[in-house]
Motif scaffolding. Structure first.
Motif: not given
Length: 639
Positions: A534-547
């Motif tokens: 899912g989406i983490g507090g830092d805005g990442s999902a499964s280790g993939i960043s938003r960027a």
């Protein structure tokens, strides 16, 4: 006492018999003396009458001789009278009463025969000389009459009259346009009417009025009987040959050399060949057949001249017709000539039996052999052109590029060429058997397979011109599909077989799969993410960043737009194939996009300017996919 009496009675009976016999002898001697006296008197009478008998016999013989002489004189006088009457008719000439004139000639011949067998008459020689001179004069007038009659009633046959003698299916159309041949022609290059023409009725033209033919026949007979066969031959040949040649020229036949043929533009030459095929049928079925019938009628009974006359009358016209065919057969070969060569070969085969029948005599052997030679030469040239075509397809090096990957002109040319060839199946099979006794169906299948393979080899070479490997696959897919579809819809399918069709359908599918792999693998990689979460507090999902997600969306957008821009200009001309290819791509692309959007879309939507990264909904992509392979120009896409 009884015995002595009996003996006495017998003695008396014997004495009586003896006495009777003596009396009979006396009577016999007396009769012989009387008969001897009669014989003497008859001899004397005969001697006395002999002079009278001699005189009577002489008188009878004299009477008989007088009767014979009178009868002979009567016959001679009647012959003189018949000669005089015949002379009067002959001096009047044949114009007033030809039948009577011919009877007079027959009579004169009879008179000559009579006086020739009765040369004991003092005047026989004089009469014979006069009769022979008169007969020579009569035959001379007869020749002139034959010449005038034949010349006056021999007229060239107008083309319209010849066309009227053809079956309706063979009469020229009102437009008079010759049939065309070529790969871009949508109509069949030939209308094969072999079966329907077998029972077609041809009406021979009237070359000379029927009422004149018996007169010409009688005149010919008289000339032949007079020993004037050569004069008869020359008059008939010169007159009828000239008229036949005029009829052929009026029809449009002309003598062309190989050089003349070589210099002509193809359209002009094609029209002339189409006309020649028509002229050959008219010449053989109507003109030459009509001449044969006329010759047989007029020269019936003059067997020594009949065949030679027909041969000499027709030889020049036959030569002009066949020389055109020879010029075509010897001219430079080219693929477009194959169909007209097959047409020419076909008409020669169609007319073969008729030519053999018309020109079957020894006098016509040269024309018969020329026709047979032309048939074989046409077959040979057609076969060589066939081989040339196969080689030309394999080696075609045209630089014509189809930028949109559609069906190449060479493909449509070759396929249409093969389609047209199948309209000539029966002709081709006959042609193959001119050189090879093996199964003609197998030969045709082998040739067709080789042509198809030559085309595929060439297409493989042309496909390497594309820098984009996806377009290479699309080009091969389009062209092989066009070939398969065309074969399935033509008679070639029965010849090449279902296995050939199935193999090449699989090849089409292989190129389609290769297109998908080469064209869409990279973009699909953008939508592929290993693992989940899912989406983490830092805005990442499964280790993939938003960027990283933003970068994936941006990359997808750029790649899809490039594909859309480029592949909307590409073409898949077959609507079914186009839809199936779009569907195959959509079935992979859209589920992957939906999944990616569902999984990572919220990361972008919660940030700034989400539309900058998520430009397309799945529906937008589906709509844009429908614009692929439409062959649109750049300007059309911008509208």
């Amino acid at each position: 006492m009884g015995v002595p009496q009996t003996m006495e009675a017998l003695r008396e009976r014997a004495d009586f018999i003896k006495e009777s016999l003596q009396k009979s002898q006396i009577i016999t001697d007396n009769m012989a003396a009387i008969l001897g006296s009669f014989d003497h008197r008859l001899s004397a009478l005969e001697t006395a009458m002999r002079p009278t008998q001699i005189r009577t016999h002489s008188i009878r013989r004299a009477h008989e001789n007088i009767d014979k002489t009178l009868k002979a004189a009567e016959v001679i006088l009647s012959q003189f009278d018949l000669t005089r009457k015949a002379e009067a008719k002959i001096l009047r000439g044949p114009h007033e009463d030809l039948e009577s004139y011919l009877e007079a000639i027959d009579q004169l011949r009879s008179n000559v025969k009579f006086f020739s067998s009765n040369k004991s008459f003092k005047s026989s020689d004089g009469v014979l000389n006069h009769a022979n001179q008169l007969l020579a004069k009569a035959i001379s007038k007869l020749e002139e009459e034959f010449r005038q009659l034949l010349t006056n009633y021999s007229k060239p046959v107008e083309p319209d009259r010849l066309f009227e003698g053809l079956p309706n299916s063979l009469r020229p159309s009102s437009s008079g346009s010759p049939r065309k041949h070529g790969y871009d022609n949508t109509k069949s290059p030939t209308e094969h009417q072999g079966k329907s023409l077998e029972n077609a009725i041809y009406t021979l033209p009237t070359l000379i009025p029927p009422r004149i033919i018996p007169l010409l026949h009688d005149l010919a007979q008289q000339m032949a009987q007079a020993g004037h066969q050569q004069q008869l031959f020359r008059i008939y040949r010169d007159t009828r040959a000239s008229v036949l040649e005029q009829s052929v020229r009026k029809l449009g036949v002309e003598r062309l050399s190989k050089d003349d043929v070589q210099k002509m533009q193809w359209e002009v030459l094609e029209a002339k060949i189409g006309n020649w095929i028509h002229y050959m049928r008219i010449a053989v079925k109507l003109l030459f057949s009509g001449e044969k019938k006329l010759c047989d009628q007029i020269l019936d009974g003059v067997d020594s001249l009949r065949d030679q006359c027909f041969a000499e009358v027709t030889v020049n016209s036959v030569s002009v017709l066949l020389s055109f065919g020879e010029s075509i057969a010897k001219s430079k070969r080219s693929p477009e000539k194959l169909f007209v060569l097959l047409d020419m070969y076909e008409i020669m085969r169609e007319l073969h039996s008729e030519i053999e029948l018309l020109f079957g005599s020894k006098a016509c052997i040269e024309m018969r052999d020329s026709a047979s030679s032309l048939t074989k030469r046409l077959a040979q040239t057609a076969q060589e052109t066939f081989c040339d075509f196969e080689e030309a397809v394999e080696k075609d090096a045209t630089k014509t590029a189809v930028l949109d990957g559609t069906v190449h002109p060479l493909t449509s040319y070759v396929i249409n060429y093969v389609k047209f060839l199948f309209d000539y199946q029966s002709t081709l099979k006959q042609l193959f058997q001119e050189f090879d006794a093996s199964d003609p169906d197998a030969q045709l299948a082998s040739v067709t397979t080789r042509i198809m393979q030559a085309l595929q080899n060439n297409l493989d070479g042309k496909s390497k011109q594309y820098r984009d490997p996806a377009l290479t696959q699309l080009f091969l897919m389009n062209n092989i599909h066009y070939i398969v579809r065309s074969v399935r819809r033509s008679e070639a399918k029965d010849l090449l077989g279902d296995d050939w069709v199935q193999i090449h359908r699989r090849i089409v599918q292989q190129h389609a799969n290769q297109y998908k792999r080469v064209s869409w693998a990279k973009i699909l990689q953008c939508l592929s993410v290993q693992g989940g979460g899912g989406i983490g507090g830092d805005g990442s999902a499964s280790g993939i960043s938003r960027a990283a997600v933003k970068d994936r969306f941006k990359t997808f957008n750029v790649q899809f737009e490039e594909l859309h821009q480029r592949q909307s200009q590409w073409t898949v001309p077959d609507s079914e194939l186009r839809e199936s290819l779009r569907l195959a791509v959509a079935e992979v692309l859209l589920p992957a996009y939906r999944s990616f959007l569902k999984r990572f879309g919220p990361m972008i939507e919660n940030g700034k300017n989400p539309q900058k990264y998520i430009r397309y909904s799945p529906e937008d992509l589906d709509h844009m996919m429908n614009e692929f392979f439409e062959g649109k120009t750049w300007n059309e896409q911008k509208r």
